[in-house]
Design an enzyme around this catalytic site. Structure first.
Site, PDB file in Angstrom:
ATOM      1  N   HIS A 376      -0.386  -4.690   2.499  1.00 20.27           N
ATOM      2  CA  HIS A 376      -0.115  -4.199   1.148  1.00 20.27           C
ATOM      3  C   HIS A 376       1.306  -3.670   1.002  1.00 20.27           C
ATOM      4  CE1 HIS A 376      -1.295  -3.431  -2.825  1.00 20.27           C
ATOM      5  NE2 HIS A 376      -2.470  -2.868  -2.623  1.00 20.27           N
ATOM      6  N   ASP A 380       1.303  -7.385  -3.202  1.00 19.95           N
ATOM      7  CA  ASP A 380       0.484  -6.688  -4.178  1.00 19.95           C
ATOM      8  C   ASP A 380      -0.836  -7.430  -4.346  1.00 19.95           C
ATOM      9  OD1 ASP A 380       2.469  -4.800  -4.621  1.00 19.95           O
ATOM     10  OD2 ASP A 380       3.422  -6.035  -6.175  1.00 19.95           O
TER      11      ASP A 380
END
Length: 405
Positions: A376, A380
């Site tokens: 992450h 995204d």
């Protein structure tokens, strides 16, 4: 003449190795190029062979000892040994009769004997027509003597029964067996822990209807095998779908290097393979330029190498994206762990028939859960989900893979 036997020169990424198995004892005769010892590193097993006809005079490093690159591990005495002519009478008789007996390396002869292959049927590509182990593996592939499964791209290892439990256990017995981790398994464990500690790992899921791919495969599998000499499995469709999706989502194919993001203009797809030594990830380099037949052939080669423990450092170096197929073991759903420094890994699973709603009606369809674990810090949720949906769409309409739509 005495000769020093030293550990091989390890690649730059390998610090040291462990003496795994001595195949010869001091005083035991051996021929040139015959296997003396296996040295296990964090990534591969390296073989050290006899430099000439002779015998080991001294073993300096015992099994389990850690050795450095180029370190002395044994001493070897070259020259004639007792009764060398009777060591392999079956090999000398044909040579005397016809003079055209094929010459096999020790590893090649051992594999040919295990597979019941006539050496006369083999074609040697080694120096002077010498038959190598790779020649035997190629012959096995071409003759179809190995059993492969469409979905099982990684041969399952044969696990021997623990020697510690030699008799049936009665009620109350609490037998235990302690064995050291292999260097490869220890290294894999370390990297998996590092991945979870250093990456902001998250997993997103989706499901794919495998019916279109299965129908396409059923329709053309015989013609495909006849044309290309390899069976058409499911993994090639996933590899091609991933390479197309990686082109559309470059961040999934990227990696983090310090404070920089490295975007790779190529797709080197790693395929996780389970071996008896641990998990290994050989890489399909430039997978975007490979055909379905190229992918199937390369995966088959890697499967054979993994089974024999012959994957090299080059086979497993690099990779920009990884595919792991837990479905070959029956896994219905899982969360794969990243293969650093890659930013994502795709998890395939078991194809399971389930009732699905299609245009207001219930149909029984062969469904597979897909899992994409991603970093992450780099990706995204939108990019990760878009990538996974692209794979789903390509697999549910496989013509789009060929047309690049």
């Amino acid at each position: 003449m005495a000769t020093e036997i030293k550990a091989p020169t390890f690649p730059e990424s390998v610090a040291d190795g462990t003496v795994a198995t001595w195949h010869k004892k001091p005083g035991e005769s051996c021929s040139r190029d015959e296997l003396l010892v296996d040295i296990e590193t964090d990534k591969v097993v390296l073989e050290v062979v006899a430099p000439a006809d002779g015998q080991l005079s001294e073993i300096v490093k015992d099994e389990g000892d850690v050795v450095q690159s180029g370190e002395l591990i044994a001493r070897f005495e070259e020259g004639a040994v007792a009764a060398p002519a009777q060591a392999k009478p079956e090999a000398s008789a044909p040579a005397a009769a016809g003079g055209n007996e094929p010459v096999l390396s020790p590893a090649a002869r051992r594999m040919a004997d295990e597979q019941g292959i006539d050496p006369a049927a083999l074609t040697g590509t080694g120096k002077g027509g010498r038959i190598t182990k790779e020649d035997v593996m190629r012959h096995i592939e071409q003759s179809g003597q190995t059993q492969t499964s469409d979905a099982k791209f990684a041969p399952q290892p044969v696990v021997a029964a623990p020697e510690a439990i030699a008799v049936p256990l009665s009620e109350g017995d609490r037998a235990e067996k302690r064995v050291p981790m292999t260097r490869l398994r220890a290294r894999v464990a370390q990297r998996l822990v590092e991945a979870q500690q250093t990456a902001a790992m998250l997993t997103t899921f989706n499901e794919v209807n495998m019916k279109p791919v299965m129908e396409l495969r059923t329709r053309y599998k015989d013609q495909f095998e006849k044309q290309h000499g390899v069976r058409l499995g499911f993994m090639s469709f996933f590899v091609k779908a991933c390479t197309e999706a990686l082109k559309r989502s470059p961040a999934v194919n990227a990696s983090i290097d310090g404070n920089d993001i490295v975007y790779h203009g190529y797709q080197d797809v790693g395929v996780a393979v389970s071996s008896d030594r641990g998990l290994v990830v050989p890489v399909l380099r430039n997978a975007e330029h490979m055909s379905l037949a190229d992918v199937e052939n390369r995966i088959r080669e890697y499967g054979l190498k993994a089974k024999e423990g012959k994957l090299s450092i080059d086979d497993m170096t690099g990779g920009t994206f990884t595919i792991s197929n837990g479905g070959v073991f029956g896994s219905l759903l899982s969360t794969p762990i990243l293969n650093p420094p890659q930013s994502a890994i795709l998890g395939m699973h078991k194809i399971q028939e389930r009732p699905m709603a299609v245009s207001g009606k219930i149909e029984i369809l062969p469904m597979m859960y897909l899992a994409l674990s991603y970093d992450h810090r780099l990706l995204d949720g939108k990019e990760a989900v878009t990538f996974l949906v692209t794979i789903k769409e390509l697999l549910e309409d496989p013509a789009r893979i060929l047309l690049e739509l």
